[in-house]
Design a protein around this motif. Structure first.
Motif, PDB file in Angstrom:
ATOM      1  N   SER A   1      -2.868  31.046 194.195  1.00  0.00           N
ATOM      2  CA  SER A   1      -4.121  31.779 194.230  1.00  0.00           C
ATOM      3  C   SER A   1      -5.034  30.800 193.750  1.00  0.00           C
ATOM      4  O   SER A   1      -4.707  29.776 193.394  1.00  0.00           O
ATOM      5  N   ILE A   2      -6.127  31.273 193.468  1.00  0.00           N
ATOM      6  CA  ILE A   2      -7.283  30.304 193.129  1.00  0.00           C
ATOM      7  C   ILE A   2      -8.168  31.266 192.148  1.00  0.00           C
ATOM      8  O   ILE A   2      -8.204  32.457 191.978  1.00  0.00           O
ATOM      9  N   LEU A   3      -8.639  30.535 190.980  1.00  0.00           N
ATOM     10  CA  LEU A   3      -8.943  31.049 189.662  1.00  0.00           C
ATOM     11  C   LEU A   3     -10.371  30.494 189.571  1.00  0.00           C
ATOM     12  O   LEU A   3     -10.908  29.365 189.762  1.00  0.00           O
ATOM     13  N   GLY A   4     -11.619  31.336 189.070  1.00  0.00           N
ATOM     14  CA  GLY A   4     -12.660  30.919 188.779  1.00  0.00           C
ATOM     15  C   GLY A   4     -12.961  31.634 187.443  1.00  0.00           C
ATOM     16  O   GLY A   4     -12.744  32.803 187.240  1.00  0.00           O
ATOM     17  N   ALA A   5     -13.252  30.876 186.330  1.00  0.00           N
ATOM     18  CA  ALA A   5     -13.559  31.373 185.008  1.00  0.00           C
ATOM     19  C   ALA A   5     -14.459  30.703 184.177  1.00  0.00           C
ATOM     20  O   ALA A   5     -15.159  29.622 184.450  1.00  0.00           O
ATOM     21  N   TYR A   6     -15.373  31.672 183.156  1.00  0.00           N
ATOM     22  CA  TYR A   6     -16.204  31.165 182.384  1.00  0.00           C
ATOM     23  C   TYR A   6     -15.932  31.664 181.015  1.00  0.00           C
ATOM     24  O   TYR A   6     -15.537  32.965 180.729  1.00  0.00           O
TER      25      TYR A   6
ATOM     26  N   ILE B   1     -21.295  26.918 172.726  1.00  0.00           N
ATOM     27  CA  ILE B   1     -20.351  26.396 173.859  1.00  0.00           C
ATOM     28  C   ILE B   1     -20.232  27.264 175.068  1.00  0.00           C
ATOM     29  O   ILE B   1     -19.883  28.386 174.679  1.00  0.00           O
ATOM     30  N   ASP B   2     -20.353  26.762 176.004  1.00  0.00           N
ATOM     31  CA  ASP B   2     -20.333  27.380 177.448  1.00  0.00           C
ATOM     32  C   ASP B   2     -19.131  26.506 178.257  1.00  0.00           C
ATOM     33  O   ASP B   2     -19.483  25.346 178.222  1.00  0.00           O
ATOM     34  N   SER B   3     -18.057  27.051 178.654  1.00  0.00           N
ATOM     35  CA  SER B   3     -17.096  26.254 179.513  1.00  0.00           C
ATOM     36  C   SER B   3     -16.982  27.006 180.798  1.00  0.00           C
ATOM     37  O   SER B   3     -16.824  28.363 180.898  1.00  0.00           O
ATOM     38  N   TYR B   4     -16.479  26.419 181.965  1.00  0.00           N
ATOM     39  CA  TYR B   4     -16.162  26.922 183.238  1.00  0.00           C
ATOM     40  C   TYR B   4     -15.151  26.189 183.783  1.00  0.00           C
ATOM     41  O   TYR B   4     -15.042  24.797 183.610  1.00  0.00           O
ATOM     42  N   THR B   5     -14.423  26.666 184.685  1.00  0.00           N
ATOM     43  CA  THR B   5     -13.253  25.959 185.311  1.00  0.00           C
ATOM     44  C   THR B   5     -13.043  26.814 186.676  1.00  0.00           C
ATOM     45  O   THR B   5     -13.167  27.829 187.027  1.00  0.00           O
ATOM     46  N   ALA B   6     -12.483  25.837 187.653  1.00  0.00           N
ATOM     47  CA  ALA B   6     -11.992  26.422 188.797  1.00  0.00           C
ATOM     48  C   ALA B   6     -10.882  25.661 189.297  1.00  0.00           C
ATOM     49  O   ALA B   6     -10.916  24.512 189.318  1.00  0.00           O
ATOM     50  N   GLN B   7      -9.752  26.564 189.837  1.00  0.00           N
ATOM     51  CA  GLN B   7      -8.620  25.905 189.933  1.00  0.00           C
ATOM     52  C   GLN B   7      -7.452  26.561 190.909  1.00  0.00           C
ATOM     53  O   GLN B   7      -7.942  27.728 190.983  1.00  0.00           O
TER      54      GLN B   7
ATOM     55  N   PHE C   1      -4.545  22.675 189.746  1.00  0.00           N
ATOM     56  CA  PHE C   1      -5.145  21.516 189.763  1.00  0.00           C
ATOM     57  C   PHE C   1      -6.653  22.196 190.129  1.00  0.00           C
ATOM     58  O   PHE C   1      -7.107  23.086 190.807  1.00  0.00           O
ATOM     59  N   GLY C   2      -7.551  21.455 189.641  1.00  0.00           N
ATOM     60  CA  GLY C   2      -8.828  22.062 189.482  1.00  0.00           C
ATOM     61  C   GLY C   2      -9.847  21.048 188.689  1.00  0.00           C
ATOM     62  O   GLY C   2      -9.604  19.948 188.369  1.00  0.00           O
ATOM     63  N   TYR C   3     -11.033  21.784 188.571  1.00  0.00           N
ATOM     64  CA  TYR C   3     -12.229  21.267 188.037  1.00  0.00           C
ATOM     65  C   TYR C   3     -12.529  22.058 186.741  1.00  0.00           C
ATOM     66  O   TYR C   3     -12.340  23.195 186.509  1.00  0.00           O
ATOM     67  N   THR C   4     -12.759  21.212 185.553  1.00  0.00           N
ATOM     68  CA  THR C   4     -13.315  21.561 184.401  1.00  0.00           C
ATOM     69  C   THR C   4     -14.584  20.933 183.738  1.00  0.00           C
ATOM     70  O   THR C   4     -14.682  19.894 183.981  1.00  0.00           O
ATOM     71  N   ALA C   5     -15.395  21.947 183.059  1.00  0.00           N
ATOM     72  CA  ALA C   5     -16.608  21.258 182.679  1.00  0.00           C
ATOM     73  C   ALA C   5     -16.977  22.282 181.366  1.00  0.00           C
ATOM     74  O   ALA C   5     -16.503  23.345 181.349  1.00  0.00           O
ATOM     75  N   GLY C   6     -18.077  21.765 180.822  1.00  0.00           N
ATOM     76  CA  GLY C   6     -18.619  22.748 179.793  1.00  0.00           C
ATOM     77  C   GLY C   6     -19.919  22.049 179.169  1.00  0.00           C
ATOM     78  O   GLY C   6     -20.134  20.571 179.464  1.00  0.00           O
ATOM     79  N   ASN C   7     -20.657  22.673 178.381  1.00  0.00           N
ATOM     80  CA  ASN C   7     -21.890  21.999 177.434  1.00  0.00           C
ATOM     81  C   ASN C   7     -21.881  22.816 176.122  1.00  0.00           C
ATOM     82  O   ASN C   7     -21.231  23.787 175.918  1.00  0.00           O
TER      83      ASN C   7
ATOM     84  N   SER D   1      -5.220  18.870 185.727  1.00  0.00           N
ATOM     85  CA  SER D   1      -3.981  19.286 186.396  1.00  0.00           C
ATOM     86  C   SER D   1      -3.027  20.093 185.174  1.00  0.00           C
ATOM     87  O   SER D   1      -3.035  19.512 184.091  1.00  0.00           O
ATOM     88  N   THR D   2      -2.069  20.822 185.505  1.00  0.00           N
ATOM     89  CA  THR D   2      -1.451  21.605 184.470  1.00  0.00           C
ATOM     90  C   THR D   2       0.167  21.947 185.024  1.00  0.00           C
ATOM     91  O   THR D   2       0.421  22.161 186.458  1.00  0.00           O
ATOM     92  N   ILE D   3       1.060  21.613 184.135  1.00  0.00           N
ATOM     93  CA  ILE D   3       2.378  22.050 184.421  1.00  0.00           C
ATOM     94  C   ILE D   3       2.718  22.947 183.344  1.00  0.00           C
ATOM     95  O   ILE D   3       2.201  22.733 182.283  1.00  0.00           O
TER      96      ILE D   3
END
Length: 366
Positions: free
Chosen positions: A230-235, A259-265, A281-287, A332-334
């Motif tokens: 599956s694919i995930l997008g979250a904020y 704090i704002d954070s967002y990820t796509a995996q 596996f994916g992208y993580t970011a925030g400010n 990346s996550t296990i």
């Protein structure tokens, strides 16, 4: 307003002992340096905490690559902890980076603790060149100084180790997920509200997890696959505001953390019935930002060129602190999940700038 009070009240955000040292050491001393210098110093000091929180807030969104059936749901509670790198346990203080702050003594640079570091006895001087009327002027044309001394703020690494056995930034999370049509889960998360008259705390987040295997399986196939994708997008957004009651010494003052954070995996799992193995596996970011606004009073000694104290003055400093940080990168996550009917126990490890551990329980109904 005593900013150390704000730090104490942030204990539910930063973890159980995150604010132990700030409780004993007021960062109000930094206000004397003015907005520019105070923000630089405190920004360096607080950076590992904000980075750790952003990484934590992007954790715990999933414990399987499989989505719910239509209107299936789950409720989960998990805790994440970010492990701060050794290089971020100190920061380099250089006199040349500041306008009025300098190290006490002959040294022009030193490694000082961040909030996730150890302790230090280093003294910091606030030294503002002034003219005959007491107004700030360039160093070359001054006739004296306004001065103030304080001890650098210590870190909380040892307190965290003593309390938990680990030097990490912890964050709790409660999350609800429900299955929607088109094999998609809607996820909502929150943290219980702080019950205090002068503190307002709000955190919410949402995400969508969409099944990808549906595009590869035959529509009439009844055979259950051991593999899900599956694919995930979250904020996630967190905001905390501390507003002290108006008094003779505190008027229209406010401290805010946002704090704002967002990820796509991309997420996958292998189902062994009682035990599932999952990963992503994916992208993580925030400010993040930390602002202290309002008018604050501070006392300075007036020192002449010869080094003699000639007077003491009290001045008002407005909106003294404004800090912001941002980050982005890959992760990346296990992980592993134990399935006991509708009750799930899971744990995972995330590889990124600050590696993080995440563990929790879930009640899941397909």
């Amino acid at each position: 307003m005593k900013i150390k009070v704000f730090a104490i009240k942030m204990i539910l955000v930063f973890g159980v002992v995150f604010s132990t040292q700030l409780k004993a050491q007021s960062i109000d001393n930094l206000i004397a340096a003015g907005k520019d210098d105070a923000s630089i110093y405190l920004g360096n000091y607080m950076q590992p905490a904000f980075k750790g929180l952003i990484y934590n807030m992007n954790n715990g969104w999933y414990h399987t690559g499989k989505v719910h059936k239509k209107y299936g749901f789950d409720l989960s509670v998990n805790v994440s902890a970010s492990f701060v790198s050794d290089t971020d346990k100190t920061f380099s203080f250089k006199n040349s980076d500041y306008n009025v702050l300098e190290l006490n003594g002959s040294s022009t640079s030193a490694d000082l603790p961040t909030v996730m570091g150890q302790t230090s006895t280093q003294q910091i001087n606030v030294k503002i060149p002034i003219d005959l009327l007491g107004n700030p002027v360039p160093l070359g044309i001054h006739v004296g100084f306004k001065i103030y001394d304080f001890e650098t703020i210590n870190g909380v690494e040892q307190d965290l180790i003593d309390a938990t056995g680990y030097a990490a930034v912890p964050s709790p999370m409660i999350q609800f997920g429900i299955g929607l049509p088109s094999k998609t889960d809607l996820k909502l998360r929150f943290t219980p509200k702080i019950s205090s008259g002068d503190v307002k705390f709000n955190m919410f987040g949402f995400g969508l997890q969409h099944d990808l295997m549906q595009y590869f399986r035959k529509e009439d196939s009844d055979k259950k696959s051991k593999f899900d994708l599956s694919i995930l997008g979250a904020y996630t957004s967190l905001k905390t505001v501390y507003t002290p009651a108006n008094t003779s010494i505190a008027t229209n003052q406010e401290a805010t953390i946002k704090i704002d954070s967002y990820t796509a995996q991309v997420i996958g799992n292998i189902n062994f019935k009682i035990i599932d193995l999952y990963g992503g596996f994916g992208y993580t970011a925030g400010n993040s930002s930390f602002n202290v606004n309002g008018d604050f009073t501070h006392s300075f000694d007036i020192v002449n060129i010869g080094g003699l104290i000639t007077n003491t003055v009290t001045e008002t400093i407005s909106d003294p602190i404004a800090i912001s940080h941002s980050l982005s990168g890959m992760k990346s996550t296990i992980g592993m999940r134990i399935n006991l009917a509708f009750f799930k126990i899971y744990a995972d490890y995330n590889f990124q700038e600050y590696n993080t551990a995440n563990a929790g329980i879930a009640f899941s109904f397909k």
